[in-house]
Design an enzyme around this catalytic site. Structure first.
Site, PDB file in Angstrom:
ATOM      1  N   TRP A 106      -2.279   1.600  -6.904  1.00  0.00           N
ATOM      2  CA  TRP A 106      -3.622   2.195  -6.838  1.00  0.00           C
ATOM      3  C   TRP A 106      -4.128   2.300  -5.409  1.00  0.00           C
ATOM      4  O   TRP A 106      -4.744   3.302  -5.030  1.00  0.00           O
ATOM      5  CB  TRP A 106      -4.601   1.444  -7.739  1.00  0.00           C
ATOM      6  CG  TRP A 106      -4.197   1.629  -9.165  1.00  0.00           C
ATOM      7  CD1 TRP A 106      -3.653   0.705 -10.000  1.00  0.00           C
ATOM      8  CD2 TRP A 106      -4.210   2.864  -9.905  1.00  0.00           C
ATOM      9  NE1 TRP A 106      -3.341   1.269 -11.214  1.00  0.00           N
ATOM     10  CE2 TRP A 106      -3.669   2.587 -11.188  1.00  0.00           C
ATOM     11  CE3 TRP A 106      -4.617   4.170  -9.621  1.00  0.00           C
ATOM     12  CZ2 TRP A 106      -3.535   3.574 -12.174  1.00  0.00           C
ATOM     13  CZ3 TRP A 106      -4.498   5.144 -10.600  1.00  0.00           C
ATOM     14  CH2 TRP A 106      -3.963   4.847 -11.847  1.00  0.00           C
ATOM     15  N   ASP A 175     -11.932  -1.321  -4.291  1.00  0.00           N
ATOM     16  CA  ASP A 175     -11.664  -0.872  -5.652  1.00  0.00           C
ATOM     17  C   ASP A 175     -11.494  -2.125  -6.517  1.00  0.00           C
ATOM     18  O   ASP A 175     -10.503  -2.833  -6.405  1.00  0.00           O
ATOM     19  CB  ASP A 175     -10.377  -0.028  -5.671  1.00  0.00           C
ATOM     20  CG  ASP A 175      -9.967   0.386  -7.087  1.00  0.00           C
ATOM     21  OD1 ASP A 175     -10.663   0.012  -8.048  1.00  0.00           O
ATOM     22  OD2 ASP A 175      -8.942   1.090  -7.216  1.00  0.00           O
ATOM     23  N   LYS A 199     -11.680  -1.366 -18.213  1.00  0.00           N
ATOM     24  CA  LYS A 199     -11.000  -2.663 -18.343  1.00  0.00           C
ATOM     25  C   LYS A 199     -12.022  -3.731 -18.766  1.00  0.00           C
ATOM     26  O   LYS A 199     -12.031  -4.158 -19.897  1.00  0.00           O
ATOM     27  CB  LYS A 199     -10.313  -3.069 -17.027  1.00  0.00           C
ATOM     28  CG  LYS A 199      -9.074  -2.226 -16.719  1.00  0.00           C
ATOM     29  CD  LYS A 199      -9.366  -1.234 -15.664  1.00  0.00           C
ATOM     30  CE  LYS A 199      -8.193  -0.539 -15.040  1.00  0.00           C
ATOM     31  NZ  LYS A 199      -7.154   0.052 -15.827  1.00  0.00           N
TER      32      LYS A 199
HETATM   33  N1  PMP Z   1      -7.802   1.696  -9.478  1.00  0.00           N
HETATM   34  C1  PMP Z   1      -7.269   0.740 -10.251  1.00  0.00           C
HETATM   35  C2  PMP Z   1      -7.117  -0.654  -9.696  1.00  0.00           C
HETATM   36  C3  PMP Z   1      -6.866   1.035 -11.560  1.00  0.00           C
HETATM   37  O1  PMP Z   1      -6.327   0.088 -12.334  1.00  0.00           O
HETATM   38  C4  PMP Z   1      -7.037   2.352 -12.047  1.00  0.00           C
HETATM   39  C5  PMP Z   1      -6.668   2.749 -13.458  1.00  0.00           C
HETATM   40  N2  PMP Z   1      -5.784   1.992 -14.110  1.00  0.00           N
HETATM   41  C6  PMP Z   1      -7.586   3.311 -11.189  1.00  0.00           C
HETATM   42  C7  PMP Z   1      -7.955   2.946  -9.918  1.00  0.00           C
HETATM   43  C8  PMP Z   1      -7.780   4.735 -11.643  1.00  0.00           C
HETATM   44  O2  PMP Z   1      -8.778   4.750 -12.588  1.00  0.00           O
HETATM   45  P1  PMP Z   1      -9.198   6.067 -13.384  1.00  0.00           P
HETATM   46  O3  PMP Z   1      -8.106   6.346 -14.348  1.00  0.00           O
HETATM   47  O4  PMP Z   1     -10.488   5.667 -14.029  1.00  0.00           O
HETATM   48  O5  PMP Z   1      -9.378   7.163 -12.409  1.00  0.00           O
END
Ligand code: PMP
Length: 364
Positions: A106, A175, A199
């Site tokens: 991520w 994040d 989550k």
């Molecule tokens: N950052 C992290 C740490 C994540 O776990 C995720 C999704 N699993 C995201 C960003 C992306 O999130 P989204 O699908 O809501 O765009």
């Protein structure tokens, strides 16, 4: 022991398991919420009812996350991923760079998205070690006067987690999608925090963004309104139709976290749950191998492989037969991942640990 409503132990990484108590409240209001004769999904977002829900949701979030009064909170769409674009667009000053700490998939995405449209500095990349470790944030080289430093407090796919807040030499942008509300957080150490809801907060479709208010006047000008934090803050998350149902569900979850005793209590429970699984890994005589270095093991996403990788599918299928669902590791890394967010019950961890032991005994 069977679960209420014949539910499974849902180890999915998000969307993921939500508290049964919260789901029941949502269900009970589905036909007629609070005497309005409508569900929350059907309420006008301009009605006083929804305005009340939004205000209560924000207030509950502020209480539970201890958000200081000089921070704004907005509920946006576009998931956590849209923040990868909005952050550099708003915060990376003219001719300046933005520094990124990449500890997993991520963080890497955030970094790659930020490269579009401006200068970036890669302060750390854990790729060399298969994203199994995290750096000491105090000792990195962040380049020449970055506008901000972006990091990911918990990497959902690799299961590596920074063990607490950090003091950084430039504006801290984090994040927290996969560990927000799982432990106490000193918000005052951050310039901006964001998290997708799916989550620890509610269903997908909402991202919560916490912004220190003195940053707003300094942000870049002339941005498309939907992508400008100022528009969103000035309109109180209501510049356009907000994700009403998701916001409502987030509010119910915040209240649930409060009833559990808040973030300290969540952290204690989450540590205990994770320990059950890490013990099962460490006491398996090498049959299971934890992915993350011990010092940065995540208490939200427990990742491991089987020494004999050819047994992974059988492990996952056997687990499903025991109602242990969603254990297959992310398609990009394989192995096994047990996501055990706030609402995941301790019995699920105990049941998985017992299954791991018996699977190892019959296949070891
Ligand atoms: N950052 C992290 C740490 C994540 O776990 C995720 C999704 N699993 C995201 C960003 C992306 O999130 P989204 O699908 O809501 O765009």
């Amino acid at each position: 022991m069977s679960q209420p409503y014949n539910r499974v132990f849902n180890f999915s990484a998000g969307p993921c398991t939500l508290p049964v108590e919260v789901l029941k409240v949502a269900r009970d209001g589905l036909m007629n919420w609070n005497g309005t004769g409508m569900s929350v999904m059907e309420l006008s977002h301009r009605s006083s009812h929804f305005e009340g829900i939004l205000a209560d949701t924000e207030a509950a979030f502020r209480r539970v996350f201890h958000v200081p009064s000089n921070y704004k909170v907005v509920f946006l769409q576009g998931g956590a991923s849209l923040q990868n674009t909005m952050i550099p667009m708003n915060l990376r000053g003219e001719g300046r760079t933005a520094a990124y700490v990449v500890t997993g998939t991520w963080g890497k995405k955030s970094y790659q998205d930020a490269k579009i449209g401006g200068a970036t500095h890669l302060a750390f990349d854990g790729k060399e070690h298969g994203y199994s470790n995290v750096p000491d944030l105090g000792s990195l080289d962040y380049g020449d006067n970055p506008s901000y430093i972006h990091w990911t407090s918990n990497e959902t796919i690799q299961g590596v987690e920074f063990q607490g807040d950090a003091t950084l030499p430039a504006l801290s942008v984090c994040d927290m999608s996969s560990n927000i509300l799982s432990r106490p957080c000193d918000v005052s150490k951050y310039g901006l925090i964001y998290a997708g809801a799916q989550k620890n907060m509610g269903p997908s479709g909402v991202a919560v963004v916490v912004i220190r208010e003195d940053l707003l006047p300094e942000m870049n000008q002339g941005l498309p309104p939907m992508l400008d934090y100022r528009t969103q803050v000035e309109n109180g998350s209501m510049y356009n139709t907000p994700p009403c149902w998701g916001i409502y569900m987030c509010g119910l979850n915040y209240q649930w976290v409060e009833r559990q005793g808040g973030l300290e209590a969540m952290q204690t429970r989450n540590r205990e749950k994770a320990q059950v699984l890490y013990d099962a890994i460490d006491q398996s005589g090498g049959f299971y191998r934890g992915h993350a270095d011990k010092a940065c093991r995540s208490i939200m996403n427990v990742t491991f492989t089987l020494a004999d990788a050819s047994l992974t599918d059988a492990f996952v299928q056997g687990a499903e037969a025991e109602k242990l669902d969603g254990l297959k590791g992310h398609r990009s890394v394989g192995g096994v991942r047990a996501s055990i967010y706030n609402a995941f019950p301790n019995e699920g961890c105990e049941t998985l640990a017992a299954y791991m032991k018996s699977f190892a005994a019959s296949n070891g």
